[in-house]
Design a protein around this motif. Structure first.
Motif, PDB file in Angstrom:
ATOM      1  N   VAL A   1       2.812  -1.876 -11.354  1.00  0.00           N
ATOM      2  CA  VAL A   1       2.723  -2.995 -10.417  1.00  0.00           C
ATOM      3  C   VAL A   1       2.489  -2.406  -9.036  1.00  0.00           C
ATOM      4  CG1 VAL A   1       3.927  -4.943  -9.374  1.00  0.00           C
ATOM      5  CG2 VAL A   1       4.266  -4.421 -11.789  1.00  0.00           C
ATOM      6  N   ARG A   2       1.444  -2.870  -8.360  1.00  0.00           N
ATOM      7  CA  ARG A   2       1.144  -2.414  -7.003  1.00  0.00           C
ATOM      8  C   ARG A   2       1.428  -3.547  -6.041  1.00  0.00           C
ATOM      9  NH1 ARG A   2      -1.515   1.224  -3.854  1.00  0.00           N
ATOM     10  NH2 ARG A   2      -2.620   0.345  -2.081  1.00  0.00           N
ATOM     11  N   ILE A   3       2.171  -3.220  -5.005  1.00  0.00           N
ATOM     12  CA  ILE A   3       2.535  -4.195  -3.978  1.00  0.00           C
ATOM     13  C   ILE A   3       1.980  -3.684  -2.658  1.00  0.00           C
ATOM     14  CG2 ILE A   3       4.442  -5.341  -2.791  1.00  0.00           C
ATOM     15  CD1 ILE A   3       6.108  -4.695  -5.343  1.00  0.00           C
ATOM     16  N   GLY A   4       1.179  -4.497  -2.001  1.00  0.00           N
ATOM     17  CA  GLY A   4       0.622  -4.105  -0.716  1.00  0.00           C
ATOM     18  C   GLY A   4      -0.868  -4.324  -0.654  1.00  0.00           C
ATOM     19  N   SER A   5      -1.407  -4.118   0.528  1.00  0.00           N
ATOM     20  CA  SER A   5      -2.828  -4.333   0.751  1.00  0.00           C
ATOM     21  C   SER A   5      -3.611  -3.068   0.434  1.00  0.00           C
ATOM     22  CB  SER A   5      -3.051  -4.744   2.209  1.00  0.00           C
ATOM     23  OG  SER A   5      -2.640  -3.677   3.051  1.00  0.00           O
ATOM     24  N   LYS A   6      -4.900  -3.056   0.767  1.00  0.00           N
ATOM     25  CA  LYS A   6      -5.734  -1.888   0.479  1.00  0.00           C
ATOM     26  C   LYS A   6      -5.315  -0.676   1.297  1.00  0.00           C
ATOM     27  CE  LYS A   6      -9.889  -4.314  -0.884  1.00  0.00           C
ATOM     28  NZ  LYS A   6     -11.305  -4.520  -0.619  1.00  0.00           N
ATOM     29  N   GLY A   7      -4.844  -0.877   2.503  1.00  0.00           N
ATOM     30  CA  GLY A   7      -4.516   0.251   3.377  1.00  0.00           C
ATOM     31  C   GLY A   7      -3.144   0.854   3.161  1.00  0.00           C
ATOM     32  N   LEU A   8      -2.215   0.094   2.624  1.00  0.00           N
ATOM     33  CA  LEU A   8      -0.850   0.577   2.452  1.00  0.00           C
ATOM     34  C   LEU A   8      -0.261  -0.092   1.227  1.00  0.00           C
ATOM     35  CD1 LEU A   8       1.458   2.253   3.722  1.00  0.00           C
ATOM     36  CD2 LEU A   8       2.144   0.209   4.927  1.00  0.00           C
ATOM     37  N   GLY A   9       0.286   0.703   0.314  1.00  0.00           N
ATOM     38  CA  GLY A   9       0.803   0.113  -0.914  1.00  0.00           C
ATOM     39  C   GLY A   9       1.911   0.920  -1.543  1.00  0.00           C
ATOM     40  N   TYR A  10       2.643   0.269  -2.442  1.00  0.00           N
ATOM     41  CA  TYR A  10       3.742   0.868  -3.179  1.00  0.00           C
ATOM     42  C   TYR A  10       3.532   0.527  -4.644  1.00  0.00           C
ATOM     43  CZ  TYR A  10       8.554   2.032  -4.451  1.00  0.00           C
ATOM     44  OH  TYR A  10       9.659   2.592  -5.027  1.00  0.00           O
ATOM     45  N   THR A  11       3.512   1.540  -5.508  1.00  0.00           N
ATOM     46  CA  THR A  11       3.253   1.343  -6.928  1.00  0.00           C
ATOM     47  C   THR A  11       4.458   1.793  -7.737  1.00  0.00           C
ATOM     48  OG1 THR A  11       0.919   1.786  -6.537  1.00  0.00           O
ATOM     49  CG2 THR A  11       1.664   1.867  -8.815  1.00  0.00           C
ATOM     50  N   ILE A  12       4.869   0.956  -8.690  1.00  0.00           N
ATOM     51  CA  ILE A  12       5.958   1.280  -9.605  1.00  0.00           C
ATOM     52  C   ILE A  12       5.385   1.246 -11.014  1.00  0.00           C
ATOM     53  CG2 ILE A  12       8.236   0.645 -10.447  1.00  0.00           C
ATOM     54  CD1 ILE A  12       8.566  -0.925  -7.796  1.00  0.00           C
TER      55      ILE A  12
END
Length: 106
Positions: A26-37
């Protein structure tokens, strides 16, 4: 030649579910900044400037053993912990470029 399965679903603005043959993330955030679990337990923080190919990724490895079982790493006092300002720099640079592009469009 191998066969790969990959599929990505957008759930909401800024939230995306990625499926492949071995795991789900699951990726949370926009194209420039994100957090993936990931379903494997891996966590990843990514900062980038879209369209330039410049990016920084920091990966936190999966924790397979209980914290009590794992031995804590011994750090020598001579090794000071370095502050890593690269992700912050990239985010600020992306913001400045975005503001510049937005002001030029008017």
């Amino acid at each position: 030649m191998g066969f790969r399965f990959r599929k990505s679903f957008k759930i909401a603005p800024g939230v995306r579910v990625n499926l492949n043959a071995k795991s789900t993330s699951v990726r949370i955030g926009s194209k420039g900044l994100g957090y993936t679990i990931s379903s494997t337990g891996r966590k990843r923080v990514t900062a980038s400037i879209p369209g330039t190919g410049i990016s920084y990724t920091e990966t936190i490895p999966a924790k397979r053993m209980a914290p009590e079982v794992r031995a804590a790493p011994q750090e020598s006092p001579s090794k000071a912990k370095k502050n890593n300002f690269l992700p912050v720099f990239l985010v600020l640079l992306a913001a400045v470029i975005g503001i510049g592009v937005a002001s030029n469009e008017d």
